[in-house]
Design a protein around this motif. Sequence first.
Motif, short mmCIF file in Angstrom:
data_model
loop_
_atom_site.label_atom_id
_atom_site.label_comp_id
_atom_site.label_asym_id
_atom_site.label_seq_id
_atom_site.Cartn_x
_atom_site.Cartn_y
_atom_site.Cartn_z
N UNK A 67 0.92 -1.73 -0.03
CA UNK A 67 0.25 -0.02 0.11
C UNK A 67 0.90 1.01 -0.71
N UNK A 68 0.91 2.00 -0.83
CA UNK A 68 1.74 3.15 -1.37
C UNK A 68 1.39 4.09 0.61
N UNK A 69 0.08 4.52 0.61
CA UNK A 69 -0.14 5.33 1.45
C UNK A 69 0.39 4.68 2.67
N UNK A 70 0.27 3.35 3.05
CA UNK A 70 0.46 2.87 4.68
C UNK A 70 1.80 1.95 4.77
N UNK A 71 2.40 1.86 3.49
CA UNK A 71 3.88 1.47 3.59
C UNK A 71 5.29 2.18 3.98
N UNK A 72 5.92 0.96 4.98
CA UNK A 72 6.69 2.27 5.78
C UNK A 72 7.87 2.54 4.88
N UNK A 73 8.88 2.88 5.33
CA UNK A 73 10.25 3.31 4.73
C UNK A 73 10.41 2.16 3.72
N UNK A 74 11.20 1.41 4.92
CA UNK A 74 11.98 0.15 4.48
C UNK A 74 11.04 -1.17 3.62
N UNK A 131 12.22 -7.01 3.53
CA UNK A 131 13.71 -6.39 4.06
C UNK A 131 14.66 -7.66 3.91
N UNK A 132 15.38 -8.43 3.51
CA UNK A 132 16.88 -9.09 3.74
C UNK A 132 16.07 -10.95 2.31
N UNK A 133 15.02 -10.20 1.64
CA UNK A 133 15.24 -11.18 1.14
C UNK A 133 15.62 -12.62 0.50
N UNK A 134 15.49 -12.74 -0.32
CA UNK A 134 16.70 -13.72 -1.27
C UNK A 134 15.84 -14.22 -2.58
N UNK A 135 16.50 -14.42 -3.39
CA UNK A 135 15.31 -14.91 -4.87
C UNK A 135 15.41 -16.45 -4.34
N UNK A 136 16.17 -16.73 -3.81
CA UNK A 136 16.09 -18.73 -4.01
C UNK A 136 14.93 -19.09 -3.10
N UNK A 137 15.13 -18.46 -1.32
CA UNK A 137 14.49 -18.32 -0.72
C UNK A 137 12.74 -18.60 -0.88
N UNK A 138 12.87 -17.52 -1.86
CA UNK A 138 11.89 -17.16 -2.82
C UNK A 138 10.85 -18.15 -3.43
#
Length: 324
Positions: A114-121, A226-233
């Motif tokens: 959500x563009x209005x609710x998401x935080x900076x991270x 945060x800290x997403x890894x393509x292989x894990x995803x």
Amino acid sequence: MTRMARMRRRRAPRASGRRQAGIALVLTLWLTVLLTAIAGGFAYSMRTEALAAGNAIGIAKARAAADGAVERTAFELTRPRVPGSWLPNGAPHEWRDGEIDVVARATDETAKIDLNAAGEILLRGLFSNVGGADPDTAVRLVEAVMDWRDADDLRRPNGAEAADYQAAGSKVVPANAPFETIGEVARVLGMTPAIYARIAGSVTVYSRQAGVNPLTASREVLLALPNADAAVVDAYVASRDEALRANLPAPPYAGAGGMISGAIQTWRIRAQASLPDGVTFVREAVLRPSPDPARPLVVLAWLEGAPAPAAADAKTDENDAVRP
């Protein structure tokens, strides 16, 4: 008086009568042509009006069927979960309403950022990992988004307020209010068409959640965490899809951390109704369940959509369609 003169005098009335008869014939022909043209124009007008009336009736039928399909889909989504229940996973559900073919799909809007609710991270992950922006550009975009949606004119260190837009020659200035559509983010200072094209399918303005629902989120959205890894995803998406195909609950996503959305879902429902003569109407709605029994659903958007291209329909695997 000579004989020749007498003959001319006898012929004069006959010649005059023939001329009058000729004029009358020409007038009659012109009148016939005029009446024929008027009759033809009237017939064409009546035919056009009949076709317009028939088309209006067809559109009204298709609109009513599409609106009913949205309501049915919302009802199915609120029912208790059992094997075969409808899920907000984009799967098409097809049926016939008399002579009208109906296709309805539901997706989970809380699966998007959500563009209005998401935080900076989360926004930084969106612009970096999904939009492909370099770290400095991602930081500037995040702060420009925050400056756009907040109510003040105070500029963040790397953000942008009205003076910055004017200095850049932009014809728009920040709204200093929440985004009303996802298209608005394309106007944020520093946003490029390429970045916007990459993130458009992963953002929303309707979920009102600071996090996302990993059980229905796309691969792109999961990569923004945060800290997403393509292989894990990729491994998680594969296991989640396998569970859904087996009518099993989707496994939890360990990498979501504190970015999980709340319990209230928001659904985007797209219903397309088509008549045998080709008349088609598409209704797109965004709905959120409500605890108020007098108002079980809150309508956040109720729009007329564009029909899906025929080529896209042809690519749909018929095994994915659920026919109730």
